[in-house]
Design an enzyme around this catalytic site. Structure first.
Site, mmCIF file in Angstrom:
data_model
loop_
_atom_site.group_PDB
_atom_site.id
_atom_site.type_symbol
_atom_site.label_atom_id
_atom_site.label_comp_id
_atom_site.label_asym_id
_atom_site.label_seq_id
_atom_site.Cartn_x
_atom_site.Cartn_y
_atom_site.Cartn_z
ATOM 1 N N LYS A 45 0.845 -1.188 0.000
ATOM 2 C CA LYS A 45 0.000 0.000 0.000
ATOM 3 C C LYS A 45 0.884 1.243 0.000
ATOM 4 C CE LYS A 45 -4.233 -1.712 0.509
ATOM 5 N NZ LYS A 45 -5.333 -1.351 -0.416
ATOM 6 N N LYS A 64 -13.629 -6.768 -7.457
ATOM 7 C CA LYS A 64 -14.105 -7.190 -6.147
ATOM 8 C C LYS A 64 -15.519 -7.710 -6.380
ATOM 9 C CE LYS A 64 -11.666 -3.937 -3.087
ATOM 10 N NZ LYS A 64 -10.506 -3.606 -3.926
HETATM 11 MG MG MG Z 1 -6.890 -1.519 -4.458
#
Ligand code: MG
Length: 353
Positions: free
Chosen positions: A147, A254
């Site tokens: 991240k 997702k």
């Molecule tokens: Mg992402």
């Protein structure tokens, strides 16, 4: 094929579960997962479970809206009623489709798809990532996700080479900015990433940025690094828009946000799209449905021929919660379909009573 039930009993349980460790992303710190489990039971007693795991800052509905929708449907529902739930309830529709399938409304044919898929290891943001690479490499992971956009840009840029130096031979790094950069910042990163073993850079700028689609297309054209769309794909209609625009980068899917994911996944497979399946940080109930969709995806064999292997799953997130029954499959370098089928939805449901 079983016959379509005429009506089903709908029950739901809302949950708020703290993460074992708060999740830090470009959106800020996320401490607790809120969502809704649903259960559908037909008149013969066949039961199916589903999960609505919304991410409102992606542009999905909220858990409150899911609750209100389910209450408005009432205790007894028909498949026709479920089919009529508006598309903007992508997470609720995903939950209801999974529960309906489980309740036997769809044919319960044996799973056809891949037996196992590689998984990306999730690294924490910032310097903390360095300490985890060796251990995860030892476990067998070869794709790592870091991240970025969570701390000072110069600090993170200088950490990149330290992190690359820790990677095992042949490993690749995914960088996920969660839309935290402006165009100039994204350019600095893409320049730097170009000569590094970076598999792709995910969502460099936010979809809410002025002219975001053009900026993303411009960055994709100007730099050799592959770009991935994640926050830009908040639902099936976003996928359609980017397919129409002939996006040649990665689509981070997702399934939990995409309603009944089957039609949109069929479209992605037909378009030979480059897809990475990813978790919405859901519980075991949503994980089972999302991973079943990933394992069954028809687009993977094509990728096998082209790149030698499918893209690693972005499901290396569990254990996320303290309660074991709520966790999806533990992060391992290769996930087996058998581990997905073994997830116990009923246990998660009962644990919320
Ligand atoms: Mg992402």
């Amino acid at each position: 094929m079983k016959s379509m039930p005429s009506r089903l009993r709908l029950a739901s349980r809302r949950y708020s579960l703290p993460f074992r460790a708060p999740v830090r992303t470009g959106h800020g710190v996320w401490a607790e997962r809120t969502g809704v489990l649903v259960r559908l039971t037909d008149e013969a007693g066949r039961t199916g479970y589903g999960e609505a795991a919304p991410i409102p800052w992606f542009g999905t509905e909220t858990a409150d809206e899911v609750d209100a929708l389910l209450k408005s449907l009432g205790e007894w529902v028909t498949p026709v009623q479920l089919d009529a739930v508006p598309e903007r309830f992508g997470c609720a529709c995903f939950a209801l489709a999974a529960a309906l399938e489980g309740a036997g409304a769809d044919s319960q044919k044996k799973h056809e798809g891949r037996a196992h898929l590689p998984v990306a290891a999730l690294l924490p943001a910032g310097r903390a990532a360095l300490a985890q690479v060796a251990e995860k490499a030892e476990m067998g992971f070869r794709v790592f996700k870091w991240k970025v956009g969570a701390f000072d840009l110069a600090d993170e840029l200088s950490l990149l080479d330290d992190l690359v130096a820790e990677l095992p031979e042949g490993a690749r790094l995914r960088l996920d900015a969660n839309g935290a950069w402006d165009r100039r910042q994204a350019e600095r990163w893409l320049e730097r990433a170009a000569e590094r073993p970076v598999e792709f850079v995910e969502q460099p700028v936010a979809p809410t940025m002025r002219g975001a689609d053009d900026v993303l297309r411009g960055l994709a054209a100007d730099y050799p690094v592959t770009l991935a769309l994640d926050e830009s794909l908040a639902g099936a209609c976003d996928v359609e828009r980017w397919l129409a625009a002939e996006w040649r980068g990665v689509f981070v899917v997702k399934p939990a946000l995409f309603g009944d994911p089957r039609p949109v996944l069929a479209r992605l497979a037909a378009a030979k799209a480059d897809v990475v399946f990813s978790s919405a940080l859901e519980t075991a109930v949503g994980a089972r449905a999302a991973l079943r969709a990933a394992f069954a995806w028809a687009g993977f064999p094509e990728k096998m021929e082209k790149t030698g292997k499918p893209r690693a799953l972005g499901f290396g997130v569990w254990p996320l919660f303290e309660g074991t029954v709520f966790n999806g499959p533990r992060a391992v370098p290769f996930l087996r379909m058998a581990d997905v089928e073994a997830l116990d939805e009923e246990a998660a449901w009962n644990a919320l009573s």
